[in-house]
Design a protein around this motif. Structure first.
Motif, PDB file in Angstrom:
ATOM      1  N   ASP A  12       0.826  -1.204   0.000  1.00 57.71           N
ATOM      2  CA  ASP A  12       0.000   0.000   0.000  1.00 57.71           C
ATOM      3  C   ASP A  12       0.864   1.259   0.000  1.00 57.71           C
ATOM      4  OD1 ASP A  12       0.899  -0.463   2.556  1.00 57.71           O
ATOM      5  OD2 ASP A  12      -1.019  -0.090   3.548  1.00 57.71           O
ATOM      6  N   ARG A  13       2.025   1.194   0.659  1.00 56.54           N
ATOM      7  CA  ARG A  13       2.920   2.355   0.675  1.00 56.54           C
ATOM      8  C   ARG A  13       3.474   2.639  -0.718  1.00 56.54           C
ATOM      9  NH1 ARG A  13       7.724   2.147   4.858  1.00 56.54           N
ATOM     10  NH2 ARG A  13       5.928   1.704   6.212  1.00 56.54           N
ATOM     11  N   ILE A  14       3.811   1.589  -1.450  1.00 56.78           N
ATOM     12  CA  ILE A  14       4.338   1.775  -2.811  1.00 56.78           C
ATOM     13  C   ILE A  14       3.300   2.459  -3.701  1.00 56.78           C
ATOM     14  CG2 ILE A  14       5.027   0.541  -4.915  1.00 56.78           C
ATOM     15  CD1 ILE A  14       6.372  -1.542  -3.068  1.00 56.78           C
ATOM     16  N   PHE A  15       2.051   2.007  -3.623  1.00 59.34           N
ATOM     17  CA  PHE A  15       0.997   2.594  -4.458  1.00 59.34           C
ATOM     18  C   PHE A  15       0.725   4.046  -4.074  1.00 59.34           C
ATOM     19  CE2 PHE A  15       0.293  -1.752  -5.673  1.00 59.34           C
ATOM     20  CZ  PHE A  15      -0.252  -1.676  -6.942  1.00 59.34           C
ATOM     21  N   LEU A  16       0.667   4.335  -2.771  1.00 61.85           N
ATOM     22  CA  LEU A  16       0.390   5.711  -2.346  1.00 61.85           C
ATOM     23  C   LEU A  16       1.585   6.625  -2.634  1.00 61.85           C
ATOM     24  CD1 LEU A  16      -1.584   5.159   0.985  1.00 61.85           C
ATOM     25  CD2 LEU A  16      -2.450   5.492  -1.333  1.00 61.85           C
ATOM     26  N   ASP A  17       2.797   6.107  -2.481  1.00 62.26           N
ATOM     27  CA  ASP A  17       3.990   6.898  -2.850  1.00 62.26           C
ATOM     28  C   ASP A  17       3.937   7.286  -4.324  1.00 62.26           C
ATOM     29  OD1 ASP A  17       5.003   6.769  -0.319  1.00 62.26           O
ATOM     30  OD2 ASP A  17       6.548   5.262  -0.757  1.00 62.26           O
ATOM     31  N   THR A  18       3.503   6.350  -5.165  1.00 65.42           N
ATOM     32  CA  THR A  18       3.410   6.619  -6.614  1.00 65.42           C
ATOM     33  C   THR A  18       2.433   7.750  -6.890  1.00 65.42           C
ATOM     34  OG1 THR A  18       3.899   4.300  -7.075  1.00 65.42           O
ATOM     35  CG2 THR A  18       2.912   5.587  -8.865  1.00 65.42           C
ATOM     36  N   ILE A  19       1.282   7.731  -6.209  1.00 61.00           N
ATOM     37  CA  ILE A  19       0.295   8.813  -6.393  1.00 61.00           C
ATOM     38  C   ILE A  19       0.873  10.134  -5.902  1.00 61.00           C
ATOM     39  CG2 ILE A  19      -1.979   9.680  -5.690  1.00 61.00           C
ATOM     40  CD1 ILE A  19      -2.871   6.750  -5.423  1.00 61.00           C
ATOM     41  N   CYS A  20       1.509  10.103  -4.720  1.00 61.81           N
ATOM     42  CA  CYS A  20       2.010  11.333  -4.112  1.00 61.81           C
ATOM     43  C   CYS A  20       3.178  11.939  -4.893  1.00 61.81           C
ATOM     44  CB  CYS A  20       2.410  11.077  -2.656  1.00 61.81           C
ATOM     45  SG  CYS A  20       0.970  10.753  -1.585  1.00 61.81           S
ATOM     46  N   GLN A  21       3.869  11.139  -5.699  1.00 61.72           N
ATOM     47  CA  GLN A  21       4.969  11.661  -6.523  1.00 61.72           C
ATOM     48  C   GLN A  21       4.479  12.299  -7.824  1.00 61.72           C
ATOM     49  OE1 GLN A  21       7.357   8.133  -6.875  1.00 61.72           O
ATOM     50  NE2 GLN A  21       7.949   8.197  -4.698  1.00 61.72           N
ATOM     51  N   GLU A  22       3.200  12.033  -8.162  1.00 67.38           N
ATOM     52  CA  GLU A  22       2.643  12.608  -9.390  1.00 67.38           C
ATOM     53  C   GLU A  22       2.378  14.103  -9.212  1.00 67.38           C
ATOM     54  OE1 GLU A  22       1.728  11.479 -12.595  1.00 67.38           O
ATOM     55  OE2 GLU A  22       3.109   9.873 -12.039  1.00 67.38           O
ATOM     56  N   GLU A  23       2.604  14.853 -10.267  1.00 67.72           N
ATOM     57  CA  GLU A  23       2.309  16.290 -10.237  1.00 67.72           C
ATOM     58  C   GLU A  23       0.852  16.531 -10.632  1.00 67.72           C
ATOM     59  OE1 GLU A  23       5.102  18.063 -12.863  1.00 67.72           O
ATOM     60  OE2 GLU A  23       6.814  17.778 -11.520  1.00 67.72           O
ATOM     61  N   HIS A  24       0.360  17.738 -10.305  1.00 65.06           N
ATOM     62  CA  HIS A  24      -0.978  18.189 -10.700  1.00 65.06           C
ATOM     63  C   HIS A  24      -2.087  17.329 -10.084  1.00 65.06           C
ATOM     64  CE1 HIS A  24       1.376  20.536 -13.449  1.00 65.06           C
ATOM     65  NE2 HIS A  24       1.735  19.468 -14.156  1.00 65.06           N
ATOM     66  N   LEU A  25      -1.880  16.935  -8.814  1.00 65.68           N
ATOM     67  CA  LEU A  25      -2.946  16.236  -8.082  1.00 65.68           C
ATOM     68  C   LEU A  25      -3.146  16.941  -6.736  1.00 65.68           C
ATOM     69  CD1 LEU A  25      -2.038  12.465  -8.723  1.00 65.68           C
ATOM     70  CD2 LEU A  25      -3.872  13.773  -9.795  1.00 65.68           C
ATOM     71  N   PRO A  26      -3.575  18.215  -6.750  1.00 64.08           N
ATOM     72  CA  PRO A  26      -3.665  19.003  -5.509  1.00 64.08           C
ATOM     73  C   PRO A  26      -4.663  18.452  -4.499  1.00 64.08           C
ATOM     74  CG  PRO A  26      -4.774  20.126  -7.336  1.00 64.08           C
ATOM     75  CD  PRO A  26      -4.018  18.975  -7.930  1.00 64.08           C
ATOM     76  N   ARG A  27      -5.638  17.667  -4.959  1.00 62.49           N
ATOM     77  CA  ARG A  27      -6.668  17.138  -4.052  1.00 62.49           C
ATOM     78  C   ARG A  27      -6.070  16.233  -2.978  1.00 62.49           C
ATOM     79  NH1 ARG A  27     -10.861  12.809  -4.865  1.00 62.49           N
ATOM     80  NH2 ARG A  27     -12.640  13.403  -3.586  1.00 62.49           N
TER      81      ARG A  27
END
Length: 595
Positions: A95-110
């Motif tokens: 779960d940490r790997i998947f959430l880290d991937t989302i958090c590293q993406e740009e343009h996702l201010p939500r």
């Protein structure tokens, strides 16, 4: 579509067969290893589930962004499977790997606030942002049949991949195995419909109306809601009752093993860990089908289906026949001299055995009613096992049990009698009057939708035989009440609803039934706009007219919550006369304003 996306979607949909997996997956080190997961699921299934997870977490993201994140995680998984020790990221929990991937993406201010938190609070934050409410994302539209068939013949894989993405973002609580099985049915529908497109007698539009997407998301969100609000013990009790009814020949140890495995699966699925969710479900299905001889004679055809289609088939299969030697009563749980000692020494196991024995004998009861009976038995033992309790204390509980069964059956019979007498529209109006008084804070649209669902339950269940009525009615009604309670969590309704939604899962339906007028509600003021009528009331479309009448009924009860049946009948007659008069008038609008 760029070349990376094209390659991805071609790889994506190899859904009809999932490889056999080793039974050692519950080992903690393996369970948390992305390399192990990749090896077990194989690339296509791993990538498909990664796609589902990202589409469900980032519902507003584009297809391309979901594809990119899924590719990034799959690339890491592939490297970890080849050489796990060389990269510290390989040892991170999934779960940490998947959430880290989302958090590293740009343009996702939500997700900025969620990404700033530490695990496991970060995962809880992401889960809280999932939105399954109608209208959050526009519903999937049925495609133009001819155009869809042309696209399918040219881009079959990309269309199925895009379908998975669109279903996932609209159903953020739908379990990954369910989405994959829906995708299989979607593919089959496309092949069946488009394969006959050259046949001039084939009705292509009619074929496309038989869409494979079902509201499984509501049922799964409901299960997660029970787990979150009432805890693992309640979920296990619910599953124990359901499994004991479905597999009455199975012994207690076997049923208990299934309960534990299914509860663990739901914990993984509700946490958003779709890789473990898929693995857990597959393990359970393999166990069930490998042990048909001790479980059920009714699931043989289900176990012959492809893996992804087995789960739905088994859930919908008939309950197995009760063993011929099964006694009709469970008197040993009342009359045995050692029950208080067993209750003191192994409380949960003793109560579970009672629920198992009672449930397998009563397929005609709903699971919720069985939980209430189990709770009644627990309360009885608490009272009767006290020092100084009278000798006949436990036998008195039998009378209480009979009374509860009679009351429950009477409520359902009365509701069905009203439904059969009045039909859909007037039955829904009865529900509207009741629920508007109980929950006047809900909007007209919400009240109409919830009571529409309840009316549908009436049409579905009231035609069934007496032994099927209670499971059908109460278990479907429980889904609607769960939806009301989730609405309450988002935007509190009133203290009465809060009490029913929070105090006891088993007692939720009776509690809601006993709610009366909300005494703290301040009625609507009589403003010029509250009861205004226009010439659109003259519509000949009965469905639209009924909807307008129901909105007026809701406003009337919100304005005058204590309106009597006599007053309501008088208002209804006056409204009917006004409509009849003004719809004949040359100037309809002026007539409605005047009247």
């Amino acid at each position: 579509m760029n070349w990376r996306t094209a390659i991805y979607v071609i790889l994506l949909v190899s859904l009809t067969v999932v490889k056999a997996l080793p039974r050692s997956y519950r080992d903690i080190e393996e369970k948390n290893s992305i390399g192990q997961r990749f090896s077990q699921l194989q690339e296509n299934n791993f990538k498909a589930i990664a796609m589902i997870m990202f589409a469900q977490y980032v519902q507003g993201g584009t297809f391309g962004k979901a594809v990119k994140m899924a590719e990034d995680v799959t690339d890491l998984a592939k490297r970890c499977a080849a050489a796990a020790g060389e990269n510290p990221d390989c040892r991170k929990p999934l779960d940490r790997i998947f959430l880290d991937t989302i958090c590293q993406e740009e343009h996702l201010p939500r997700f900025t606030d969620c990404c700033a938190r530490k695990d496991p609070e970060r995962n809880d934050c992401f889960l809280s942002l999932k939105n399954a409410s109608r209208g959050f994302i526009s519903p999937l539209e049925r495609p133009n049949a001819e155009a869809a068939c042309k696209n399918h013949s040219r881009h079959q894989h990309s269309l199925t991949g895009y379908f998975i993405y669109e279903v996932s973002r609209r159903h953020p609580f739908l379990y990954a195995p369910t989405i994959l099985s829906v995708a299989v049915r979607y593919n089959e529908m496309m092949k069946n419909c488009c394969g006959s497109a050259e046949d001039p007698t084939h009705d292509l539009e009619e074929c496309f109306r038989r869409q494979p997407v079902k509201e499984d998301g509501l049922r799964q969100e409901h299960t997660c809601g029970i787990l979150k609000k009432f805890g693992e013990r309640t979920l296990k009790a619910l599953k124990l009752a359901q499994i004991s009814q479905k597999f009455p020949k199975a012994d207690f140890a076997t049923v208990n093993k299934l309960v534990m495995d299914i509860a663990n699966m739901h914990k993984d699925c509700c946490r958003g860990d779709m890789l473990d969710c898929m693995r857990d479900r597959e393990e359970i299905l393999r166990y069930v089908c490998a042990n048909q001889d001790i479980l059920s004679s009714k699931i043989k055809k289900c176990c012959e289906k492809p893996l992804l289609q087995r789960s739905e088939c088994i859930v919908n299969a008939e309950n197995d026949d009760k063993p011929a030697e099964l006694s009709p009563h469970v008197r040993e749980f009342i009359e045995d001299k050692g029950i208080c000692e067993r209750f003191a020494q192994e409380k949960d196991t003793h109560l579970a055995r009672f629920l198992y024995e009672y449930s397998r004998r009563h397929p005609e009861f709903s699971a919720q009613m069985l939980l209430r009976i189990g709770k009644g038995y627990e309360d009885l033992l608490k009272e009767c096992c006290k020092a100084g309790a009278p000798d006949d204390c436990c036998s008195r509980g039998e009378e209480e049990l009979k009374k509860h069964i009679y009351e429950t059956e009477s409520v359902m019979k009365t509701s069905c009698d009203i439904y059969k007498e009045k039909g859909d529209y007037y039955f829904q109006n009865e529900l509207l009057m009741s629920f508007t008084k109980k929950m006047p804070q809900l909007t007209s649209a919400e009240l109409i939708e919830f009571t529409r669902q309840m009316t549908t339950i009436g049409s579905k269940c009231c035609q069934l035989s007496q032994d099927k009525l209670l499971p059908c009615a109460e278990e479907n009604l429980d889904l609607v009440l769960g939806e009301i309670c989730r609405r309450h969590l988002t935007d509190p309704i009133n203290p009465g609803v809060c009490h029913c939604c929070s105090s006891s899962y088993a007692l939720r339906r009776p509690c809601m039934g006993k709610l009366e007028i909300d005494e703290n509600y301040v009625p609507l003021s009589l403003t010029p706009g509250l009861f205004t009528f226009h010439e659109d009331l003259c519509t000949t479309e009965e469905e639209k007219l009924q909807h307008k009448k129901q909105e007026m009924l809701i406003n009337l009860i919100k304005y005058k919550p204590r309106i009597t049946q006599e007053q309501l009948s008088s208002v209804t007659a006056a409204f009917t006369a006004m409509r009849e008069q003004c719809c004949k008038d040359d100037n309809r609008e002026a007539c409605f304003v005047r009247e």
